[in-house]
Scaffold this motif. Structure first.
Motif, short mmCIF file in Angstrom:
data_model
loop_
_atom_site.label_atom_id
_atom_site.label_comp_id
_atom_site.label_asym_id
_atom_site.label_seq_id
_atom_site.Cartn_x
_atom_site.Cartn_y
_atom_site.Cartn_z
N VAL A 136 0.85 -1.19 0.00
CA VAL A 136 0.00 0.00 0.00
C VAL A 136 0.89 1.24 0.00
O VAL A 136 2.10 1.14 0.17
N PHE A 137 0.28 2.39 -0.17
CA PHE A 137 1.04 3.62 0.01
C PHE A 137 1.26 3.83 1.49
O PHE A 137 0.42 3.47 2.32
N GLY A 138 2.41 4.38 1.82
CA GLY A 138 2.72 4.68 3.20
C GLY A 138 2.74 6.18 3.43
O GLY A 138 2.95 6.96 2.49
N VAL A 198 9.72 7.07 9.16
CA VAL A 198 8.57 6.52 9.85
C VAL A 198 7.63 6.03 8.76
O VAL A 198 7.51 6.66 7.71
N SER A 199 6.99 4.90 8.98
CA SER A 199 6.12 4.35 7.95
C SER A 199 4.85 3.80 8.56
O SER A 199 4.89 2.98 9.47
N THR A 200 3.73 4.28 8.05
CA THR A 200 2.42 3.77 8.44
C THR A 200 1.54 3.84 7.20
O THR A 200 1.83 4.61 6.28
N SER A 201 0.52 3.04 7.15
CA SER A 201 -0.31 3.01 5.94
C SER A 201 -0.95 4.37 5.69
O SER A 201 -1.35 5.08 6.61
N ALA A 202 -1.04 4.71 4.41
CA ALA A 202 -1.63 5.99 4.00
C ALA A 202 -3.14 5.85 3.94
O ALA A 202 -3.70 5.38 2.96
N ASN A 203 -3.76 6.21 5.03
CA ASN A 203 -5.22 6.25 5.08
C ASN A 203 -5.66 7.05 6.29
O ASN A 203 -4.99 7.05 7.32
N LEU A 204 -6.75 7.74 6.12
CA LEU A 204 -7.36 8.44 7.24
C LEU A 204 -8.10 7.42 8.09
O LEU A 204 -8.49 6.35 7.60
N PRO A 229 -6.55 1.60 3.32
CA PRO A 229 -5.24 2.12 2.91
C PRO A 229 -5.21 2.40 1.40
O PRO A 229 -5.79 1.66 0.61
N CYS A 230 -4.53 3.46 1.04
CA CYS A 230 -4.41 3.86 -0.36
C CYS A 230 -3.49 2.90 -1.10
O CYS A 230 -2.42 2.55 -0.60
N ARG A 231 -3.91 2.50 -2.29
CA ARG A 231 -3.09 1.62 -3.13
C ARG A 231 -2.64 2.30 -4.42
O ARG A 231 -1.98 1.68 -5.25
N SER A 232 -2.99 3.58 -4.57
CA SER A 232 -2.56 4.32 -5.76
C SER A 232 -2.34 5.79 -5.39
O SER A 232 -2.86 6.26 -4.37
N ALA A 233 -1.60 6.48 -6.24
CA ALA A 233 -1.37 7.91 -6.03
C ALA A 233 -2.69 8.67 -6.07
O ALA A 233 -2.90 9.61 -5.30
N GLU A 274 -5.62 7.63 -5.10
CA GLU A 274 -6.30 7.44 -3.82
C GLU A 274 -5.68 8.31 -2.73
O GLU A 274 -6.39 8.85 -1.88
N VAL A 275 -4.35 8.44 -2.75
CA VAL A 275 -3.68 9.32 -1.78
C VAL A 275 -4.19 10.74 -1.95
O VAL A 275 -4.55 11.41 -0.97
N GLN A 276 -4.26 11.21 -3.19
CA GLN A 276 -4.71 12.58 -3.43
C GLN A 276 -6.18 12.75 -3.06
O GLN A 276 -6.58 13.82 -2.58
N GLN A 277 -6.99 11.72 -3.25
CA GLN A 277 -8.40 11.81 -2.85
C GLN A 277 -8.53 11.95 -1.33
O GLN A 277 -9.34 12.73 -0.85
N GLN A 278 -7.73 11.19 -0.59
CA GLN A 278 -7.83 11.23 0.87
C GLN A 278 -7.11 12.42 1.49
O GLN A 278 -7.57 12.96 2.49
N PHE A 279 -5.97 12.82 0.91
CA PHE A 279 -5.13 13.82 1.57
C PHE A 279 -5.00 15.13 0.80
O PHE A 279 -4.39 16.07 1.31
N GLY A 280 -5.53 15.19 -0.41
CA GLY A 280 -5.49 16.42 -1.18
C GLY A 280 -4.41 16.40 -2.25
O GLY A 280 -3.39 15.73 -2.11
N ALA A 281 -4.64 17.17 -3.29
CA ALA A 281 -3.73 17.20 -4.44
C ALA A 281 -2.37 17.77 -4.10
O ALA A 281 -1.38 17.46 -4.75
N ALA A 282 -2.30 18.61 -3.07
CA ALA A 282 -1.03 19.26 -2.72
C ALA A 282 -0.18 18.43 -1.75
O ALA A 282 0.92 18.84 -1.40
N PHE A 283 -0.70 17.29 -1.31
CA PHE A 283 0.04 16.48 -0.33
C PHE A 283 1.34 15.98 -0.95
O PHE A 283 1.33 15.49 -2.09
N PRO A 284 2.48 16.10 -0.24
CA PRO A 284 3.75 15.63 -0.81
C PRO A 284 3.70 14.13 -1.11
O PRO A 284 3.53 13.31 -0.21
#
Length: 189
Positions: A29-31, A135-141, A146-150, A152-162
């Motif tokens: 998953v994304f971390g 530090v590593s933890t799964s990327a999910n609110l 947990p996010c499995r794609s970029a 999904e990361v942007q959907q959960q954390f926003g387009a500007a998230f590093p």
């Protein structure tokens, strides 16, 4: 490494140096990650995840040497080390006694620290360029998968998230977690 491949890491390394939380692909998953030596960044990650500090966190690294400032290698015997090294790089996280000076934000309520040497090429490069583990933890609110794609990361954390764009590895489940001293499986992978 070519300058082109190095360039994709520059904004992520800058974000880490600026004590920000980042997202990156791992084996399954994304971390979400940050500088383990930045109390501000670790607190930001814990707040973002709504994760109690007492649970402790995982450090993910390019090699064992990156982990030695945080763990008490002297607590391990040769057999324990050999068992651990046989699983790395790879998707097994080991719980190892921590050095007394390791931040409680990392160890939580424990005297140990969960660590992994990743076999994901982007994680390897990221940790090498940053010069230490993340530090590593799964990327999910909280409450989300947990996010499995970029995307999904942007959907959960926003387009500007590093975000270090890339693909997750082929694993379906997060890493297995084992206690290095007892061999006990803490979480199935």
């Amino acid at each position: 490494m070519s300058s082109e491949s190095t360039a994709i890491f520059t904004p992520i390394i800058d974000a880490l140096h600026n004590q920000q939380v980042i997202a990156y692909p791992t084996e399954a998953v994304f971390g979400l990650g940050c500088d383990p030596d930045s109390e501000q960044a670790v607190n930001a990650l814990l707040a973002l995840k709504q994760r109690p500090w007492e649970k402790g966190l995982i450090l993910i690294a390019a090699d064992y040497a990156q982990l030695t400032p945080y763990i008490d290698d002297t607590a391990l015997n040769e057999q324990q080390r050999a068992t651990m090294f046989a699983s790395w790089p790879g998707p097994v996280t080991w719980v190892i006694p921590a050095r007394s000076e390791t931040s409680r934000l990392l160890t939580g309520r424990f005297n140990s620290l969960a660590v992994r040497v990743s076999d994901h090429p982007l994680v390897q490069q990221l940790c090498r360029q940053f010069g230490k583990p993340l530090v590593s933890t799964s990327a999910n609110l909280s409450g989300q998968e947990p996010c499995r794609s970029a995307d999904e990361v942007q959907q959960q954390f926003g387009a500007a998230f590093p975000l270090l764009a890339g693909s997750v590895g082929g694993r379906l489940n997060p890493s297995e977690i084992r206690d290095v001293l007892t061999g006990e499986q803490i979480r199935q992978g």
